[in-house]
Design an enzyme around this catalytic site. Structure first.
Site, PDB file in Angstrom:
ATOM      1  N   GLY A   1      83.401  60.589 -49.756  1.00 13.85           N
ATOM      2  CA  GLY A   1      83.673  62.687 -49.597  1.00 13.85           C
ATOM      3  C   GLY A   1      84.988  62.904 -50.532  1.00 13.85           C
ATOM      4  O   GLY A   1      86.230  61.439 -50.406  1.00 13.85           O
TER       5      GLY A   1
ATOM      6  N   GLN B   1      92.991  65.464 -52.575  1.00 15.94           N
ATOM      7  CA  GLN B   1      93.232  64.155 -52.324  1.00 15.94           C
ATOM      8  C   GLN B   1      93.268  63.317 -54.162  1.00 15.94           C
ATOM      9  O   GLN B   1      94.092  62.875 -54.516  1.00 15.94           O
ATOM     10  CB  GLN B   1      92.313  63.394 -51.591  1.00 15.94           C
ATOM     11  CG  GLN B   1      91.751  63.899 -50.363  1.00 15.94           C
ATOM     12  CD  GLN B   1      90.650  63.291 -50.357  1.00 15.94           C
ATOM     13  OE1 GLN B   1      89.709  63.324 -50.136  1.00 15.94           O
ATOM     14  NE2 GLN B   1      91.553  61.531 -49.193  1.00 15.94           N
TER      15      GLN B   1
ATOM     16  N   CYS C   1      89.263  57.723 -44.088  1.00 13.83           N
ATOM     17  CA  CYS C   1      90.152  58.040 -45.039  1.00 13.83           C
ATOM     18  C   CYS C   1      90.630  57.362 -46.321  1.00 13.83           C
ATOM     19  O   CYS C   1      91.470  56.548 -46.121  1.00 13.83           O
ATOM     20  CB  CYS C   1      90.659  59.206 -44.474  1.00 13.83           C
ATOM     21  SG  CYS C   1      91.895  60.660 -46.159  1.00 13.83           S
ATOM     22  N   LEU C   2      90.281  57.672 -47.982  1.00 17.01           N
ATOM     23  CA  LEU C   2      90.778  57.101 -48.812  1.00 17.01           C
ATOM     24  C   LEU C   2      92.300  57.097 -48.656  1.00 17.01           C
ATOM     25  O   LEU C   2      93.226  56.937 -49.561  1.00 17.01           O
ATOM     26  CB  LEU C   2      90.341  57.010 -50.235  1.00 17.01           C
ATOM     27  CG  LEU C   2      88.750  56.995 -49.996  1.00 17.01           C
ATOM     28  CD1 LEU C   2      88.301  57.774 -51.786  1.00 17.01           C
ATOM     29  CD2 LEU C   2      88.251  56.123 -49.965  1.00 17.01           C
TER      30      LEU C   2
ATOM     31  N   HIS D   1      85.842  66.546 -42.469  1.00 19.53           N
ATOM     32  CA  HIS D   1      86.541  65.723 -42.898  1.00 19.53           C
ATOM     33  C   HIS D   1      87.202  66.541 -43.749  1.00 19.53           C
ATOM     34  O   HIS D   1      88.296  66.792 -44.117  1.00 19.53           O
ATOM     35  CB  HIS D   1      85.737  64.767 -42.648  1.00 19.53           C
ATOM     36  CG  HIS D   1      86.837  63.762 -43.030  1.00 19.53           C
ATOM     37  ND1 HIS D   1      87.621  62.186 -42.613  1.00 19.53           N
ATOM     38  CD2 HIS D   1      87.857  63.497 -44.407  1.00 19.53           C
ATOM     39  CE1 HIS D   1      88.400  62.079 -42.788  1.00 19.53           C
ATOM     40  NE2 HIS D   1      88.922  62.388 -44.623  1.00 19.53           N
ATOM     41  N   GLU D   2      86.485  67.217 -45.075  1.00 18.49           N
ATOM     42  CA  GLU D   2      87.248  67.232 -46.024  1.00 18.49           C
ATOM     43  C   GLU D   2      87.575  68.735 -46.357  1.00 18.49           C
ATOM     44  O   GLU D   2      88.750  69.325 -46.769  1.00 18.49           O
ATOM     45  CB  GLU D   2      85.852  67.063 -47.075  1.00 18.49           C
ATOM     46  CG  GLU D   2      85.497  65.478 -47.436  1.00 18.49           C
ATOM     47  CD  GLU D   2      85.730  64.718 -47.847  1.00 18.49           C
ATOM     48  OE1 GLU D   2      87.181  65.244 -48.125  1.00 18.49           O
ATOM     49  OE2 GLU D   2      85.990  63.176 -47.349  1.00 18.49           O
TER      50      GLU D   2
ATOM     51  N   HIS E   1      90.748  68.201 -45.032  1.00 16.17           N
ATOM     52  CA  HIS E   1      91.842  67.822 -46.773  1.00 16.17           C
ATOM     53  C   HIS E   1      92.611  70.101 -46.967  1.00 16.17           C
ATOM     54  O   HIS E   1      93.621  70.045 -47.407  1.00 16.17           O
ATOM     55  CB  HIS E   1      91.007  67.386 -47.278  1.00 16.17           C
ATOM     56  CG  HIS E   1      91.484  65.698 -46.917  1.00 16.17           C
ATOM     57  ND1 HIS E   1      92.859  65.323 -46.536  1.00 16.17           N
ATOM     58  CD2 HIS E   1      90.241  65.299 -47.038  1.00 16.17           C
ATOM     59  CE1 HIS E   1      92.357  64.046 -46.244  1.00 16.17           C
ATOM     60  NE2 HIS E   1      90.862  63.854 -46.574  1.00 16.17           N
TER      61      HIS E   1
HETATM   62 NI    NI Z   1      90.079  62.489 -46.119  1.00 19.12          NI
END
Ligand code: NI
Length: 161
Positions: free
Chosen positions: A46, A51, A89-90, A131-132, A135
């Protein structure tokens, strides 16, 4: 299509409240294509627009070969139950920890054709959506950890910045 630069922990854009998308135009569609390419290139499931440095309410998710889900201006309108799973998370590389989330959620959003859609999901997809969407509000999963768990990852966070 292009792979975009990932914003990591410490980048101010990750802490901003993202702006709603007023029109799903070619610029937005191109951004979405690039976000999907970036998500695959980085091996994530995701990605949220902040991000990649764009403070707009756009998320993409691809879990378990169900196909890519693209949501514009997503809002969680209903939550049920509780679940705890390990998340990463990236933007917070190398850090994994268990996060408490709602087990089932209903989300309203626009799709790429600007149609209003409503989806109800459970399991990993519900977790990924939360989660997304976090962000887009300037939250990272590490913000949702208990004080004890946060202490455990303190040194790892310092290495990212
Ligand atoms: Ni993330």
């Amino acid at each position: 299509m292009a792979v975009l630069k990932l914003q990591k922990y410490g980048s101010p854009v990750l802490r901003e409240k993202a702006m709603p998308v007023s029109k799903v135009d070619n610029e937005v569609r191109e951004l979405v294509e690039n976000m999907i390419e970036t998500m695959y290139a980085e091996g994530g499931v995701g990605l949220a627009a902040p991000q990649v440095g764009v403070s707009k309410k756009i998320i993409v998710i691809d879990i378990e070969e169900k196909g890519v889900i693209v949501l514009i201006n997503p809002v969680i309108i209903k939550r049920e139950g509780e679940t705890k799973e390990e998340e990463g998370c990236l933007s917070v590389p190398g850090v994994y920890s268990t996060v408490r989330r709602s087990s089932t959620i209903t989300v309203e959003a626009l799709d790429l054709d600007e149609n209003k859609i409503r989806i109800t999901q459970e399991g990993f997809l519900a977790i990924a959506l939360q989660h997304e969407i976090d962000h887009l509000e300037g939250y990272l999963f590490i913000d949702r950890l208990s004080p004890a768990k946060r202490l455990m990852i303190k040194d790892q966070l310092k290495e990212i910045v």
